[in-house]
Design an enzyme around this catalytic site. Structure first.
Site, PDB file in Angstrom:
ATOM      1  N   SER A  24     -58.032 -18.482 -24.628  1.00  0.00           N
ATOM      2  CA  SER A  24     -57.720 -19.327 -23.481  1.00  0.00           C
ATOM      3  C   SER A  24     -56.469 -18.920 -22.715  1.00  0.00           C
ATOM      4  O   SER A  24     -56.234 -19.411 -21.638  1.00  0.00           O
ATOM      5  CB  SER A  24     -57.527 -20.783 -23.948  1.00  0.00           C
ATOM      6  OG  SER A  24     -56.473 -20.859 -24.885  1.00  0.00           O
ATOM      7  N   GLY A  25     -55.665 -18.016 -23.247  1.00  0.00           N
ATOM      8  CA  GLY A  25     -54.374 -17.751 -22.630  1.00  0.00           C
ATOM      9  C   GLY A  25     -54.295 -16.469 -21.837  1.00  0.00           C
ATOM     10  O   GLY A  25     -55.285 -15.946 -21.323  1.00  0.00           O
ATOM     11  N   ILE A  26     -53.064 -15.937 -21.751  1.00  0.00           N
ATOM     12  CA  ILE A  26     -52.788 -14.726 -20.985  1.00  0.00           C
ATOM     13  C   ILE A  26     -53.585 -13.545 -21.526  1.00  0.00           C
ATOM     14  O   ILE A  26     -54.043 -12.690 -20.770  1.00  0.00           O
ATOM     15  CB  ILE A  26     -51.286 -14.424 -21.010  1.00  0.00           C
ATOM     16  CG1 ILE A  26     -50.511 -15.546 -20.311  1.00  0.00           C
ATOM     17  CG2 ILE A  26     -50.977 -13.094 -20.340  1.00  0.00           C
ATOM     18  CD1 ILE A  26     -49.012 -15.442 -20.447  1.00  0.00           C
ATOM     19  N   GLY A  27     -53.767 -13.503 -22.855  1.00  0.00           N
ATOM     20  CA  GLY A  27     -54.500 -12.400 -23.460  1.00  0.00           C
ATOM     21  C   GLY A  27     -55.917 -12.270 -22.930  1.00  0.00           C
ATOM     22  O   GLY A  27     -56.357 -11.193 -22.528  1.00  0.00           O
ATOM     23  N   SER A 183     -39.737 -12.792 -21.982  1.00  0.00           N
ATOM     24  CA  SER A 183     -39.596 -14.121 -21.392  1.00  0.00           C
ATOM     25  C   SER A 183     -38.315 -14.191 -20.580  1.00  0.00           C
ATOM     26  O   SER A 183     -37.356 -13.448 -20.831  1.00  0.00           O
ATOM     27  CB  SER A 183     -39.554 -15.176 -22.509  1.00  0.00           C
ATOM     28  OG  SER A 183     -39.185 -16.443 -22.012  1.00  0.00           O
ATOM     29  N   TYR A 205     -36.469 -18.237 -30.691  1.00  0.00           N
ATOM     30  CA  TYR A 205     -37.402 -17.664 -29.713  1.00  0.00           C
ATOM     31  C   TYR A 205     -36.649 -16.830 -28.688  1.00  0.00           C
ATOM     32  O   TYR A 205     -36.998 -15.675 -28.422  1.00  0.00           O
ATOM     33  CB  TYR A 205     -38.190 -18.781 -29.021  1.00  0.00           C
ATOM     34  CG  TYR A 205     -39.224 -18.278 -28.045  1.00  0.00           C
ATOM     35  CD1 TYR A 205     -40.476 -17.857 -28.495  1.00  0.00           C
ATOM     36  CD2 TYR A 205     -38.962 -18.223 -26.676  1.00  0.00           C
ATOM     37  CE1 TYR A 205     -41.427 -17.384 -27.611  1.00  0.00           C
ATOM     38  CE2 TYR A 205     -39.911 -17.753 -25.787  1.00  0.00           C
ATOM     39  CZ  TYR A 205     -41.141 -17.339 -26.255  1.00  0.00           C
ATOM     40  OH  TYR A 205     -42.085 -16.865 -25.368  1.00  0.00           O
TER      41      TYR A 205
END
Length: 351
Positions: A24-27, A183, A205
């Site tokens: 569902s994500g950026i991948g 990020s 993070y």
């Protein structure tokens, strides 16, 4: 050769390591964009959760029926899993063109609610969402290898994987690419060389992402002559499972209209995984020799919805990156020795 995605991430024949669930994500968005760009790519989706990997593969094959999509089990936060997966990759493939390092975790995020609402209705709202500075902390844990989980998953596991795959990545007659998903939350102030695992801090993070920026620079210095080039991207503020996990769902319902409004005035609010994958896709089309090893390539979306990529200089220096690289090599030796001794003990107990 494969294009790898590791994580829940990708290589051109490609291996990819994403930071959020590949389904569902950026991948997944990047895989879709790459297959649209070049249908003959061979993708290898390296994932911790093979059930999700199967779902991602099925989704890709729905829109690209003739695509070649392999699966690989990999928990990048586990030394044993990284070593086993690397052996499998070397047995399957003769070379790697692209390795997308997008796997990452942000465990137990804690939001300073007072600072959040104060920033939400101030002129600092854009920077607050873009960097989470002064807003977000995490409670990290130690994993089964004795390493801090965030450090192990977001940095060291990737480093160890690259080291293991050097026979495929470092070929003088072939160019390979490593692409790190960093990020805007990567800040020098959160990182300490004396505590590179961030055992004593509350921003693991941010620390791990800053460390990946440093490591990319060191990799270029040590490996460009061997045909390996490293780049760093920032996807912008993207609404993924990782993002939604930071605040209760009710908060997002309240503030999403505000975020879409703010997007008119800033280019860092990419919001959708497709937009967030812009820089990852753009780098796929560039010659590595033309890229700046000190730049982070940002996915940006204009107020009118136009996607583009922009390089911005990172707050890094060669001296610090070299020290980190050396310390990671030393940690690798310790981890390998510990694992070897543990395996020897298990064999002894078995006998």
């Amino acid at each position: 050769s494969p294009f790898f995605f590791l994580g829940e991430v990708c290589l051109h024949a490609c291996v990819y390591l994403p930071s959020v669930t590949l389904c569902s994500g950026i991948g997944l968005a990047l895989c879709e964009r790459l297959l649209t760009e070049e249908s003959q790519l061979r993708l290898c989706l390296a994932c911790r959760n093979l059930q999700r990997a199967e779902a991602a593969r099925a989704s890709l094959l729905t829109s690209h029926a003739d695509a070649s999509v392999d699966l690989l089990h990999l928990d990048v936060g586990s030394v044993q899993s990284v070593l086993a997966a690397a052996q499998e990759v070397k047995a399957r493939y003769g070379r790697i063109d692209f390795l997308y390092l997008n796997a990452g975790i942000m465990p137990n995020p804690q939001v300073n609610v007072k600072a959040f609402f104060k920033g939400l209705f101030s002129w600092n709202v854009i920077n607050m969402f873009a960097t989470a500075e002064g807003l977000l902390t995490q409670q990290d844990l130690v994993n089964s290898d004795g390493l801090q989980e965030v450090f192990a998953t977001n940095l060291f596991g990737h480093f160890l994987l690259i080291r293991e795959l050097e026979p495929l990545l470092c070929k003088t007659d072939h160019v390979s690419r490593v692409v790190w998903t960093s990020s805007s939350n990567a800040r020098r102030s959160a990182f300490s060389m004396e505590d590179m695992e961030h055992r004593n801090g509350t921003e693991p993070y941010s620390s791990s992402k800053y460390a990946s920026d440093l490591l990319s620079l060191a990799l270029n210095r040590h490996k460009n002559s061997q045909g390996l080039f490293s780049s760093v991207i920032c996807p912008g503020l993207v609404m993924t499972n990782l993002t939604y996990g930071i605040l209760p769902s009710g908060f997002w319902t309240l503030i999403m209209p505000i975020m879409w409004l703010i997007r008119i005035f800033t280019n860092t609010f990419t919001l959708t995984p497709y937009n967030g994958a812009e820089a990852l896709h753009w780098l796929f089309l560039q010659k590595p020799e033309s890229l700046d090893p000190r730049a982070k390539y940002h996915s940006l979306t204009s107020g009118l919805g136009t996607n583009y990529t922009q390089p911005r200089q990172m707050d890094i220096d060669e001296g610090t990156s070299e020290v980190l690289y050396s310390k990671l090599l030393e940690l690798e030796k310790v981890v390998r020795r510990t694992l070897s001794e543990s395996n020897a003990d298990k064999e002894s107990d078995g006998q």
